[in-house]
Structures are given as structure tokens and as C-alpha cells.
Design a protein around this motif. Structure first.
Motif, PDB file in Angstrom:
ATOM      1  N   MET A 177     -47.070  79.003  13.524  1.00 31.75           N
ATOM      2  CA  MET A 177     -47.612  77.693  13.805  1.00 31.75           C
ATOM      3  C   MET A 177     -49.009  77.567  13.221  1.00 31.75           C
ATOM      4  SD  MET A 177     -47.279  75.653  17.292  1.00 31.75           S
ATOM      5  CE  MET A 177     -48.754  75.524  18.213  1.00 31.75           C
ATOM      6  N   LEU A 178     -49.760  78.622  13.207  1.00 26.61           N
ATOM      7  CA  LEU A 178     -51.093  78.594  12.615  1.00 26.61           C
ATOM      8  C   LEU A 178     -51.092  79.441  11.346  1.00 26.61           C
ATOM      9  CD1 LEU A 178     -53.224  78.992  15.839  1.00 26.61           C
ATOM     10  CD2 LEU A 178     -53.007  76.943  14.460  1.00 26.61           C
ATOM     11  N   CYS A 183     -39.073  64.411  16.606  1.00 23.77           N
ATOM     12  CA  CYS A 183     -39.217  65.849  16.376  1.00 23.77           C
ATOM     13  C   CYS A 183     -39.749  66.094  14.968  1.00 23.77           C
ATOM     14  CB  CYS A 183     -37.874  66.550  16.537  1.00 23.77           C
ATOM     15  SG  CYS A 183     -37.199  66.440  18.200  1.00 23.77           S
ATOM     16  N   VAL A 184     -40.582  67.111  14.851  1.00 24.47           N
ATOM     17  CA  VAL A 184     -41.168  67.480  13.565  1.00 24.47           C
ATOM     18  C   VAL A 184     -41.090  68.989  13.386  1.00 24.47           C
ATOM     19  CG1 VAL A 184     -42.745  65.502  13.534  1.00 24.47           C
ATOM     20  CG2 VAL A 184     -43.503  67.658  14.540  1.00 24.47           C
ATOM     21  N   VAL A 185     -41.381  69.432  12.167  1.00 25.05           N
ATOM     22  CA  VAL A 185     -41.466  70.862  11.893  1.00 25.05           C
ATOM     23  C   VAL A 185     -42.712  71.382  12.613  1.00 25.05           C
ATOM     24  CG1 VAL A 185     -41.804  72.594  10.089  1.00 25.05           C
ATOM     25  CG2 VAL A 185     -40.311  70.627   9.683  1.00 25.05           C
ATOM     26  N   PRO A 186     -42.613  72.499  13.327  1.00 24.44           N
ATOM     27  CA  PRO A 186     -43.772  73.002  14.096  1.00 24.44           C
ATOM     28  C   PRO A 186     -44.836  73.632  13.190  1.00 24.44           C
ATOM     29  CG  PRO A 186     -41.898  74.448  14.392  1.00 24.44           C
ATOM     30  CD  PRO A 186     -41.421  73.292  13.583  1.00 24.44           C
ATOM     31  N   LYS A 233     -37.978  73.470  15.917  1.00 24.67           N
ATOM     32  CA  LYS A 233     -38.363  72.064  16.055  1.00 24.67           C
ATOM     33  C   LYS A 233     -39.484  71.922  17.074  1.00 24.67           C
ATOM     34  CE  LYS A 233     -34.809  70.324  13.704  1.00 24.67           C
ATOM     35  NZ  LYS A 233     -34.558  69.082  13.082  1.00 24.67           N
ATOM     36  N   LEU A 234     -40.192  70.828  16.941  1.00 24.96           N
ATOM     37  CA  LEU A 234     -41.260  70.477  17.865  1.00 24.96           C
ATOM     38  C   LEU A 234     -41.054  69.020  18.260  1.00 24.96           C
ATOM     39  CD1 LEU A 234     -43.934  71.528  19.133  1.00 24.96           C
ATOM     40  CD2 LEU A 234     -45.095  70.564  17.167  1.00 24.96           C
ATOM     41  N   TRP A 259     -46.173  68.828  23.989  1.00 23.38           N
ATOM     42  CA  TRP A 259     -45.004  68.890  23.123  1.00 23.38           C
ATOM     43  C   TRP A 259     -44.038  69.947  23.623  1.00 23.38           C
ATOM     44  CZ3 TRP A 259     -48.809  69.931  18.602  1.00 23.38           C
ATOM     45  CH2 TRP A 259     -49.549  68.772  18.331  1.00 23.38           C
ATOM     46  N   ARG A 260     -42.832  69.900  23.094  1.00 21.37           N
ATOM     47  CA  ARG A 260     -41.798  70.873  23.455  1.00 21.37           C
ATOM     48  C   ARG A 260     -41.282  71.536  22.188  1.00 21.37           C
ATOM     49  NH1 ARG A 260     -35.829  70.977  24.046  1.00 21.37           N
ATOM     50  NH2 ARG A 260     -35.754  69.023  22.901  1.00 21.37           N
ATOM     51  N   THR A 261     -41.245  72.855  22.183  1.00 22.62           N
ATOM     52  CA  THR A 261     -40.649  73.568  21.055  1.00 22.62           C
ATOM     53  C   THR A 261     -39.241  73.989  21.437  1.00 22.62           C
ATOM     54  OG1 THR A 261     -41.531  75.683  21.808  1.00 22.62           O
ATOM     55  CG2 THR A 261     -42.859  74.460  20.229  1.00 22.62           C
TER      56      THR A 261
END
Length: 184
Positions: free
Chosen positions: A1-2, A172-175, A150-151, A134-136
């Protein structure tokens, strides 16, 4: 994610004597005085809450017996609330993960997915501490070779406590933290 950032991390674990919660609180105080970077991650508030309970049981002399009294729960919940309040005022991005549970609203009958934490009210209060929630999740499509991460950044009927102040339009987006937060 980072991805692509120089990451430093500190792990807090309890031994025979629970020290993780106290060390975590000291780390939060240090970040409050002077952020050590552009973002702080806590993985996870669920396990941190368990550490807070062990800390309280030790402080109250009941760790070895494992006997938990009602006041112990209240003290542990207050410890977690205090930590969330500190996280909410840090002058950096804060990413907190949590396991989730289903919460049934006894008055309205609704079912909500909320962070897995102690107490009745605390799980429902957590989103109030943060600008975005948010929810992963992992999507496993039939026949796909790899899972899709997904995020979910916008609420829906099952995850109504999610919130998105960054204006992301998609459900939803790419995390990818850097892409989502951008210049914020």
C-alpha cells in the motif's frame, strides 16, 4: 500500500509481562510531539485492543488468573478510545487496520460491519475518529490465476460506516495509498 517508500516499523509484543500497550502509547506520544514521517500505520487496532486489555488485567492484578471483571473491560475500552483520539490529531496521514465483525442494531434492526473491538459502543464510534474509513478485501474470481486486492472507499448497504472525504467516485479502487491520497 505504501510501495516505493522507505518504511520503518516497530513491532510491539507482550511477553510474560504485558509491555506492548505501554510502548504503543509512548510511540503515539512521540508522534504527537513530532511526526516521524508522512504516515503512521497501526496494524491492527483489534490486536492493540487485546494488548490494552492484557495491560489493564496486569495493572489490576488479574492477568495470571484470567478473571476479567466488568471494570477491566471499561478501563480497556477507555485506553483504546484515548489511543484513537491521539491518532486522530496527528499531523500526518494515519492508516489503521482492523478486523471486522457484524453488529446488529437492536433498535433499528440493521446489520453493520464494524471494527472488531470490545464494548457495544466503541466499534460504532471508531469511524468518528477518522476522516476516511475504507474496507480492504480480496476478490477471487472464478478461473483467475491470482486474487484481486480491492479497497472499498464508499459506503454501501452492508458497509454503511465507510466514508470518503477525498472525493473518490468509484465504489472500489486498487489499494494504492499514494494514488488515492495524492497531494492530500
Amino acid at each position: 500500500m505504501l510501495a516505493g517508500r522507505d518504511l520503518n516499523y516497530t513491532e510491539f509484543f507482550d511477553g510474560e509481562t504485558p509491555t506492548a500497550w505501554g510502548a504503543f502509547k509512548k510511540e503515539l506520544d512521540a508522534w504527537k510531539k513530532e511526526p516521524k514521517g508522512p504516515a503512521l500505520g497501526v496494524d491492527s487496532i483489534t490486536t492493540a485492543a487485546e494488548s490494552a486489555l492484557r495491560y489493564i488485567l496486569h495493572k489490576n492484578g488479574r492477568l495470571s488468573s484470567g478473571r476479567i471483571e466488568i471494570g477491566d473491560w471499561g478501563q480497556a475500552i477507555n485506553e483504546v478510545k484515548d489511543a484513537l483520539a491521539k491518532l486522530s490529531v496527528l499531523k500526518c496521514h494515519v492508516v489503521v487496520t482492523a478486523h471486522y465483525q457484524i453488529h446488529k442494531d437492536e433498535q433499528l434492526g440493521g446489520m453493520y460491519f464494524v471494527p472488531l473491538l470490545y464494548g457495544r459502543e466503541l466499534p460504532m464510534m471508531v469511524p468518528k475518529f477518522f476522516n476516511d474509513v475504507w474496507r480492504t478485501f480480496v476478490e477471487l474470481k472464478a478461473g483467475a490465476a491470482e486474487p484481486a486486492y480491492k479497497l472499498q472507499v464508499r459506503p454501501d448497504s452492508r458497509y454503511s460506516t465507510l466514508k470518503n472525504t477525498l472525493g473518490v467516485k468509484e465504489l472500489c479502487v486498487v489499494p494504492d495509498f499514494n494514488q488515492i491520497v495524492g497531494g492530500h
